[in-house]
Design a protein around this motif. Structure first.
Motif, PDB file in Angstrom:
ATOM      1  N   SER A 214       0.828  -1.207   0.000  1.00 18.28           N
ATOM      2  CA  SER A 214       0.000   0.000   0.000  1.00 18.28           C
ATOM      3  C   SER A 214       0.860   1.255   0.000  1.00 18.28           C
ATOM      4  O   SER A 214       0.401   2.327  -0.397  1.00 18.28           O
ATOM      5  N   GLY A 215       2.111   1.126   0.457  1.00 20.97           N
ATOM      6  CA  GLY A 215       2.994   2.280   0.514  1.00 20.97           C
ATOM      7  C   GLY A 215       3.331   2.874  -0.829  1.00 20.97           C
ATOM      8  O   GLY A 215       3.747   4.033  -0.912  1.00 20.97           O
ATOM      9  N   ILE A 216       3.178   2.099  -1.900  1.00 23.80           N
ATOM     10  CA  ILE A 216       3.464   2.621  -3.239  1.00 23.80           C
ATOM     11  C   ILE A 216       2.190   2.904  -4.024  1.00 23.80           C
ATOM     12  O   ILE A 216       2.245   3.191  -5.216  1.00 23.80           O
ATOM     13  N   PRO A 219      -4.601   5.878  -2.266  1.00 24.89           N
ATOM     14  CA  PRO A 219      -5.741   5.230  -1.598  1.00 24.89           C
ATOM     15  C   PRO A 219      -6.769   4.649  -2.553  1.00 24.89           C
ATOM     16  O   PRO A 219      -7.320   3.581  -2.290  1.00 24.89           O
ATOM     17  N   ASP A 220      -7.027   5.318  -3.673  1.00 19.95           N
ATOM     18  CA  ASP A 220      -8.026   4.818  -4.604  1.00 19.95           C
ATOM     19  C   ASP A 220      -7.539   3.603  -5.400  1.00 19.95           C
ATOM     20  O   ASP A 220      -8.336   2.898  -6.012  1.00 19.95           O
ATOM     21  N   GLN A 221      -6.231   3.338  -5.389  1.00 20.11           N
ATOM     22  CA  GLN A 221      -5.691   2.177  -6.096  1.00 20.11           C
ATOM     23  C   GLN A 221      -5.609   0.947  -5.207  1.00 20.11           C
ATOM     24  O   GLN A 221      -5.597  -0.172  -5.705  1.00 20.11           O
ATOM     25  N   ASP A 222      -5.543   1.158  -3.899  1.00 21.80           N
ATOM     26  CA  ASP A 222      -5.167   0.104  -2.964  1.00 21.80           C
ATOM     27  C   ASP A 222      -6.014  -1.156  -3.129  1.00 21.80           C
ATOM     28  O   ASP A 222      -5.494  -2.254  -3.375  1.00 21.80           O
ATOM     29  N   GLU A 223      -7.320  -1.024  -2.991  1.00 20.26           N
ATOM     30  CA  GLU A 223      -8.186  -2.200  -3.049  1.00 20.26           C
ATOM     31  C   GLU A 223      -8.143  -2.859  -4.417  1.00 20.26           C
ATOM     32  O   GLU A 223      -8.128  -4.085  -4.531  1.00 20.26           O
ATOM     33  N   HIS A 224      -8.135  -2.030  -5.477  1.00 21.01           N
ATOM     34  CA  HIS A 224      -8.105  -2.570  -6.839  1.00 21.01           C
ATOM     35  C   HIS A 224      -6.827  -3.373  -7.076  1.00 21.01           C
ATOM     36  O   HIS A 224      -6.862  -4.466  -7.654  1.00 21.01           O
ATOM     37  N   PHE A 225      -5.696  -2.834  -6.618  1.00 17.14           N
ATOM     38  CA  PHE A 225      -4.413  -3.497  -6.821  1.00 17.14           C
ATOM     39  C   PHE A 225      -4.380  -4.825  -6.062  1.00 17.14           C
ATOM     40  O   PHE A 225      -3.905  -5.842  -6.577  1.00 17.14           O
TER      41      PHE A 225
END
Length: 526
Positions: A214-216, A219-225
């Motif tokens: 999550s550090g890279i 916030p809007d990418q976290d769950e999708h990634f």
């Protein structure tokens, strides 16, 4: 380089003399003038019987297998040729997707691919295969040749020693690769190569091991990634994709990311391959901007010539026609008839003059020759001056004008540009208002904006017409309620001038119910 059809050199190569299982060889690519691909034997080279090599030339559609491939597949080279589909038939049905996916990926990536899969023989007998393959591309990024090794790892599948040997064999390759390569387990980094450390931390002394992925991510990418990672762990093949990633210092960069299912320290893992494509994206965006600007230039030129050829020529034809009638029939007309024609000529001359003024101002704006000198001024006197010049047009249609502007309300704007904006918007309102209609002009200030509105209760616009407003590449010319004509250039000029003030213009309109044009200009701007 000419295509060679002999089985010895084009389909099978190696040294099987006296039944030896050694394969001392290497591929030497021929010069264009040579007749065939030559195989150079190395007397001192020794290769285990459980490893074999293959080579696929896309230009000549040649697939070459070493003796070891036939041995591993348990095929008789005298009865079988080197053939991908023959190979695929022997792959375990549950693992064929791995082989198929690797073959497709080879045509799109220059990075080495490693896969493990099973071969299935009669009686349910299974062999485990490890395959490592790569592709060479030409300068146009078209695949030229693929090559790789296959190894029978059945005896070593569960052997820790074999795992350590393979890990050591590829460690140097991964450590030296220019792409950032990381291993992610449970959404945390468990390994990252030097290129990856430099890319994400900009400091080889820093470490991301043990830190959350999550550090890279934003916030809007976290769950999708994390969902993509879960899909890859479940066996789904995810293509490479472009996204924005964060470095540990918080700076953001454009990245191309590839996720590959793998195993690390005997546990399922994701291999994360990251390439910084920031410069490439900048080049792509610059190219897009240049393409857009070029289209605007072409559209501007087309619009310019269209106005000259049609919108200016037509009014002059009308004026000349009316003058010709007056000259030829003057004695046959009474005073009232002559006044009617003179009035029509006057309207045409005034409309043409307005169009010519807009055309000159617009052409000066396009060539950067128009000055921009904003200053603080009161709005009401400027609006009153514009309305005074439009009084004949208002009187002609008996239109009522309501002005609701505070006497001391000020705006920071270029006087000439603001006058042109009001003149065009009020002229449009008159043009599309019905006789005895009402036009309202209002202005107010908010904390950061000066908001001005010009409203009419006229014919309004359809949604299709609204989408075409302010676009140089679209022709919007709707006759007024008294059949007034126009070029649509006035609105384009208004938007250009408002953009110069870092402002916005928006339109609310319904067909048959009138229109509201709303201008917002910052009270302070750079």
């Amino acid at each position: 380089m000419k295509k060679n059809h002999t089985k010895t050199s084009a389909q099978r190569y190696g040294n099987s003399k006296n039944g030896s299982e050694d394969e001392p060889y290497e591929i030497v690519y021929a010069n264009p003038g040579e007749e065939e691909i030559h195989i150079k034997y190395q007397k001192d080279a020794k290769v285990t019987a459980h490893m074999a090599r293959w080579f696929n030339d896309y230009e000549y559609n040649q697939l070459i297998w070493s003796d070891g491939v036939f041995d591993i597949l348990e095929l008789d080279p005298r009865k079988n040729d080197a053939n991908y589909f023959t190979f695929l038939e022997i792959v375990h049905p549950n693992d064929r997707h791995i082989k198929i996916a690797a073959r497709e990926n080879l045509k799109n990536t220059s990075r080495p691919i490693e896969i493990n899969y099973r071969l299935l023989f009669e009686g349910g007998r299974v062999k485990w295969i490890n395959e490592i393959c790569n592709t060479d591309f030409d300068q146009d990024r078209q695949p030229v040749r693929s090559y790789g090794t296959i190894q029978d790892i059945t005896r070593y599948k569960l052997s820790e020693e074999d795992f350590k040997q393979r890990k050591e064999r590829f460690s140097n390759l991964i450590e030296s690769m220019p792409s950032g390569i990381a291993i992610v387990q449970n959404n945390k980094f468990t390994y990252i190569n030097p290129a990856g450390r430099k890319l994400l931390t900009e400091n080889l002394g820093s470490s991301v091991i043990g830190k959350s992925i999550s550090g890279i991510l934003s916030p809007d990418q976290d769950e999708h990634f994390k969902t993509i990672i879960s899909n890859v762990l479940a066996g789904q093949i995810e293509p490479s994709f472009e996204t924005k990633l964060k470095k540990m210092n918080g700076s953001v960069f454009d990245a191309e990311v590839t996720l590959i299912f793998t195993a690390y320290q005997d546990s399922p893992a994701i291999e994360l391959i990251i390439n910084d494509i920031t410069e490439r994206k900048k080049a792509e965006n610059l190219l897009k901007e240049n393409e857009i600007r070029l289209k605007e230039i072409v559209a501007t030129k087309d619009k310019f010539f269209s106005i000259i050829a049609h919108d200016l020529r037509s009014p002059f034809n009308s004026i000349l026609g009316f003058l010709d009638l007056l000259l030829n029939e003057y004695d046959n007309y009474n005073d009232n008839q002559r006044k009617v024609y003179l009035k029509l000529i006057d309207e045409n001359v005034n409309n043409t003059l307005k169009l010519l003024d807009n055309l000159l101002e617009w052409s000066r704006a396009q060539t950067g020759k128009i000055s921009f000198q904003p200053n603080t001024q009161k709005i009401l006197p400027l609006v009153s001056n514009v309305v005074e010049t439009l009084e004949p047009a208002l009187s002609l249609k008996f239109i009522k004008l309501k002005i609701s502007i505070p006497k001391n309300l000020e705006i920071f704007a270029d006087t000439n540009m603001l006058r042109t904006i009001f003149r065009n918007l009020v002229s449009n309102a008159i043009k599309y208002s019905h006789p005895e209609g009402v036009i309202s002009i209002s202005a107010k200030s908010s904390e950061n904006q000066t908001i001005m509105t010009i409203s009419d209760l006229g014919v309004g616009m359809t949604e299709e017409t609204l989408q075409k407003l302010f676009r140089i590449d679209e022709h919007v010319s709707i006759p007024g309620t008294a059949n007034e004509t126009g070029s649509g250039l006035g609105l384009i000029l208004c938007k250009d001038f408002i953009d110069r003030h870092n402002g916005t213009i928006s339109v609310e309109s319904k067909f048959g119910q009138g229109s509201n044009f709303v201008i917002q200009i910052p009270r302070k701007f750079s």
